[in-house]
Design a protein around this motif. Structure first.
Motif, PDB file in Angstrom:
ATOM      1  N   ALA A 172      26.465  26.329  50.159  1.00  0.00           N
ATOM      2  CA  ALA A 172      25.765  25.573  51.197  1.00  0.00           C
ATOM      3  C   ALA A 172      25.966  26.181  52.584  1.00  0.00           C
ATOM      4  CB  ALA A 172      26.228  24.119  51.187  1.00  0.00           C
ATOM      5  N   ARG A 173      27.156  26.679  52.861  1.00  0.00           N
ATOM      6  CA  ARG A 173      27.477  27.141  54.215  1.00  0.00           C
ATOM      7  C   ARG A 173      27.312  28.647  54.398  1.00  0.00           C
ATOM      8  NH1 ARG A 173      32.904  24.505  56.435  1.00  0.00           N
ATOM      9  NH2 ARG A 173      32.136  25.659  58.263  1.00  0.00           N
ATOM     10  N   ALA A 174      27.397  29.417  53.296  1.00  0.00           N
ATOM     11  CA  ALA A 174      27.337  30.867  53.448  1.00  0.00           C
ATOM     12  C   ALA A 174      26.253  31.520  52.601  1.00  0.00           C
ATOM     13  CB  ALA A 174      28.695  31.486  53.098  1.00  0.00           C
ATOM     14  N   GLY A 175      25.956  30.930  51.438  1.00  0.00           N
ATOM     15  CA  GLY A 175      24.947  31.510  50.569  1.00  0.00           C
ATOM     16  C   GLY A 175      25.498  31.783  49.185  1.00  0.00           C
ATOM     17  N   PRO A 176      24.679  32.324  48.290  1.00  0.00           N
ATOM     18  CA  PRO A 176      25.142  32.638  46.937  1.00  0.00           C
ATOM     19  C   PRO A 176      26.350  33.566  46.963  1.00  0.00           C
ATOM     20  CG  PRO A 176      22.754  32.865  47.106  1.00  0.00           C
ATOM     21  CD  PRO A 176      23.266  32.688  48.502  1.00  0.00           C
ATOM     22  N   VAL A 177      27.220  33.404  45.984  1.00  0.00           N
ATOM     23  CA  VAL A 177      28.487  34.131  45.967  1.00  0.00           C
ATOM     24  C   VAL A 177      28.312  35.508  45.317  1.00  0.00           C
ATOM     25  CG1 VAL A 177      30.882  34.094  45.171  1.00  0.00           C
ATOM     26  CG2 VAL A 177      29.757  31.956  45.872  1.00  0.00           C
ATOM     27  N   ASP A 178      28.742  36.549  46.035  1.00  0.00           N
ATOM     28  CA  ASP A 178      28.674  37.924  45.537  1.00  0.00           C
ATOM     29  C   ASP A 178      30.028  38.449  45.065  1.00  0.00           C
ATOM     30  OD1 ASP A 178      25.832  38.617  46.505  1.00  0.00           O
ATOM     31  OD2 ASP A 178      26.808  37.974  48.372  1.00  0.00           O
ATOM     32  N   ILE A 179      31.101  37.915  45.647  1.00  0.00           N
ATOM     33  CA  ILE A 179      32.450  38.424  45.408  1.00  0.00           C
ATOM     34  C   ILE A 179      33.376  37.237  45.184  1.00  0.00           C
ATOM     35  CG2 ILE A 179      34.395  39.709  46.412  1.00  0.00           C
ATOM     36  CD1 ILE A 179      32.150  40.942  48.346  1.00  0.00           C
ATOM     37  N   LEU A 180      34.228  37.337  44.187  1.00  0.00           N
ATOM     38  CA  LEU A 180      35.220  36.305  43.915  1.00  0.00           C
ATOM     39  C   LEU A 180      36.592  36.951  43.808  1.00  0.00           C
ATOM     40  CD1 LEU A 180      36.169  33.445  43.009  1.00  0.00           C
ATOM     41  CD2 LEU A 180      35.613  34.152  40.660  1.00  0.00           C
ATOM     42  N   ILE A 181      37.560  36.403  44.538  1.00  0.00           N
ATOM     43  CA  ILE A 181      38.951  36.828  44.391  1.00  0.00           C
ATOM     44  C   ILE A 181      39.782  35.598  44.044  1.00  0.00           C
ATOM     45  CG2 ILE A 181      40.973  37.863  45.453  1.00  0.00           C
ATOM     46  CD1 ILE A 181      39.214  39.538  47.196  1.00  0.00           C
ATOM     47  N   GLY A 182      40.230  35.538  42.801  1.00  0.00           N
ATOM     48  CA  GLY A 182      41.115  34.462  42.363  1.00  0.00           C
ATOM     49  C   GLY A 182      42.554  34.889  42.583  1.00  0.00           C
ATOM     50  N   ASN A 183      43.098  34.525  43.730  1.00  0.00           N
ATOM     51  CA  ASN A 183      44.436  34.966  44.114  1.00  0.00           C
ATOM     52  C   ASN A 183      45.470  33.847  44.021  1.00  0.00           C
ATOM     53  OD1 ASN A 183      46.333  36.935  45.448  1.00  0.00           O
ATOM     54  ND2 ASN A 183      46.324  35.359  47.029  1.00  0.00           N
ATOM     55  N   ALA A 184      45.027  32.602  43.950  1.00  0.00           N
ATOM     56  CA  ALA A 184      45.974  31.487  43.904  1.00  0.00           C
ATOM     57  C   ALA A 184      46.720  31.479  42.576  1.00  0.00           C
ATOM     58  CB  ALA A 184      45.237  30.167  44.099  1.00  0.00           C
ATOM     59  N   GLY A 185      47.971  31.088  42.640  1.00  0.00           N
ATOM     60  CA  GLY A 185      48.772  30.977  41.429  1.00  0.00           C
ATOM     61  C   GLY A 185      50.001  30.144  41.692  1.00  0.00           C
ATOM     62  N   VAL A 186      50.690  29.759  40.620  1.00  0.00           N
ATOM     63  CA  VAL A 186      51.886  28.941  40.757  1.00  0.00           C
ATOM     64  C   VAL A 186      52.980  29.490  39.857  1.00  0.00           C
ATOM     65  CG1 VAL A 186      50.509  26.879  41.252  1.00  0.00           C
ATOM     66  CG2 VAL A 186      51.291  27.310  38.905  1.00  0.00           C
ATOM     67  N   ASN A 187      54.204  29.132  40.204  1.00  0.00           N
ATOM     68  CA  ASN A 187      55.348  29.409  39.337  1.00  0.00           C
ATOM     69  C   ASN A 187      56.346  28.267  39.513  1.00  0.00           C
ATOM     70  OD1 ASN A 187      57.072  30.723  37.544  1.00  0.00           O
ATOM     71  ND2 ASN A 187      58.182  31.688  39.220  1.00  0.00           N
ATOM     72  N   PRO A 188      56.135  27.162  38.808  1.00  0.00           N
ATOM     73  CA  PRO A 188      56.971  25.976  39.029  1.00  0.00           C
ATOM     74  C   PRO A 188      58.310  26.012  38.299  1.00  0.00           C
ATOM     75  CG  PRO A 188      55.328  25.510  37.371  1.00  0.00           C
ATOM     76  CD  PRO A 188      55.031  26.899  37.879  1.00  0.00           C
ATOM     77  N   TYR A 189      58.571  27.057  37.500  1.00  0.00           N
ATOM     78  CA  TYR A 189      59.748  27.045  36.634  1.00  0.00           C
ATOM     79  C   TYR A 189      60.403  28.417  36.574  1.00  0.00           C
ATOM     80  CZ  TYR A 189      62.387  26.915  32.211  1.00  0.00           C
ATOM     81  OH  TYR A 189      63.369  27.005  31.253  1.00  0.00           O
ATOM     82  N   TYR A 190      61.689  28.458  36.810  1.00  0.00           N
ATOM     83  CA  TYR A 190      62.507  29.653  36.600  1.00  0.00           C
ATOM     84  C   TYR A 190      63.459  29.364  35.447  1.00  0.00           C
ATOM     85  CZ  TYR A 190      60.944  31.499  41.103  1.00  0.00           C
ATOM     86  OH  TYR A 190      60.191  31.976  42.139  1.00  0.00           O
ATOM     87  N   GLY A 191      63.418  30.176  34.406  1.00  0.00           N
ATOM     88  CA  GLY A 191      64.309  29.965  33.276  1.00  0.00           C
ATOM     89  C   GLY A 191      63.679  30.424  31.986  1.00  0.00           C
ATOM     90  N   PRO A 192      64.375  30.283  30.874  1.00  0.00           N
ATOM     91  CA  PRO A 192      63.872  30.758  29.591  1.00  0.00           C
ATOM     92  C   PRO A 192      62.590  30.050  29.172  1.00  0.00           C
ATOM     93  CG  PRO A 192      66.234  30.261  29.474  1.00  0.00           C
ATOM     94  CD  PRO A 192      65.736  29.719  30.773  1.00  0.00           C
ATOM     95  N   THR A 193      61.648  30.811  28.652  1.00  0.00           N
ATOM     96  CA  THR A 193      60.409  30.224  28.146  1.00  0.00           C
ATOM     97  C   THR A 193      60.699  29.208  27.047  1.00  0.00           C
ATOM     98  OG1 THR A 193      59.102  32.173  28.699  1.00  0.00           O
ATOM     99  CG2 THR A 193      58.245  30.765  26.950  1.00  0.00           C
TER     100      THR A 193
END
Length: 257
Positions: free
Chosen positions: A84-105
């Motif tokens: 709506a604000r910029a136009g059709p999307v030409d490029i996507l960068i999925g950079n978000a991520g999480v790591n909620p746990y440190y320890g053995p799988t």
């Protein structure tokens, strides 16, 4: 050769873009001509990031949209707002991520496992599905997703995070095969250890940083600005025959893996 990297008139959507690698990638795309729609959870941080990008690349080049990638409805609202604000999307960068746990799988709680896989893998599938029609109508486009060199080796502390990033590479390869006939390219970026707030627990002790640096051929940790060039490369015609790849950006640390 400059036209190979020209993104004038392109619209890019980036998640995890209020700081660190995401902010630097967004700024680089904007400097090369793209309008960037940046997303993260906190609107105030996003507004500051958009102001930085607009200062560096020109007024109105960045649009800030708060989005929790764990919510399909919010991801769809992000894509709708971008259109709506910029136009059709030409490029996507999925950079978000999480790591909620440190320890053995083997000991990870179900909720932490679900959160890791949802944010790091499924949210990127949602994004890809949502923007692919725009790219197909345009005859092509570029998607890239931030994985990790943690995808290539086991870890007793970060194993589930690495699993999710290996699954993300699997997602990249599959949608690269599926979307390729429409001219849509899909690649993964696999950083080594980068000096960001997200990874602070892994490097923010002088003795730890020194030990890690000695195992990196370039003898330094990554910096967020090290990802500006690869983002522009993958977004632009400079990489027009590259898809389905997992590109390591790690100062050489992963060459023995």
């Amino acid at each position: 050769m400059a036209e190979l990297f020209d993104l004038t008139g392109k619209v890019a959507v980036l998640t995890g873009a209020s700081r660190g690698m995401g902010l630097h990638m967004a700024t680089a795309l904007a400097r090369h001509g793209a309008t960037v729609v940046i997303a993260a959870r906190k609107q105030e941080q996003l507004d500051d990031a958009a102001a930085q990008i607009n200062s560096a690349a020109g007024s109105g080049r960045a649009i800030a949209v708060a989005c929790n990638i764990g919510s399909k409805e919010q991801v769809q609202a992000l894509v709708n707002t971008a259109r709506a604000r910029a136009g059709p999307v030409d490029i996507l960068i999925g950079n978000a991520g999480v790591n909620p746990y440190y320890g053995p799988t083997s000991e990870i709680p179900d909720d932490a496992y679900d959160k890791t896989m949802s944010a790091n893998v499924q949210s990127n599938l949602w994004l890809a599905r949502m923007v692919a029609p725009d790219m197909a109508r345009a005859g092509g486009g570029s998607m890239m997703f931030t994985s990790s060199i943690g995808a290539f080796k086991p870890s007793t502390m970060l194993g589930t995070y690495g699993m999710s990033k290996l699954a993300l590479i699997g997602l990249v390869r599959n949608i690269a095969a599926e979307f390729g006939p429409a001219g849509i390219r899909v690649n993964a970026i696999c950083p080594g250890l980068v000096k960001t707030d997200f990874a602070r627990e892994l490097w923010d002790k002088p003795e730890v940083e020194e030990r890690i640096r000695k195992d990196i051929p370039l003898r330094r940790l990554g910096e967020p600005e090290d990802f500006e060039g690869i983002a522009v490369f993958l977004a632009s015609d400079a990489s027009r025959y590259m898809t389905g790849q997992a590109l390591t950006v790690c100062g050489g640390s992963n060459m023995w893996a």
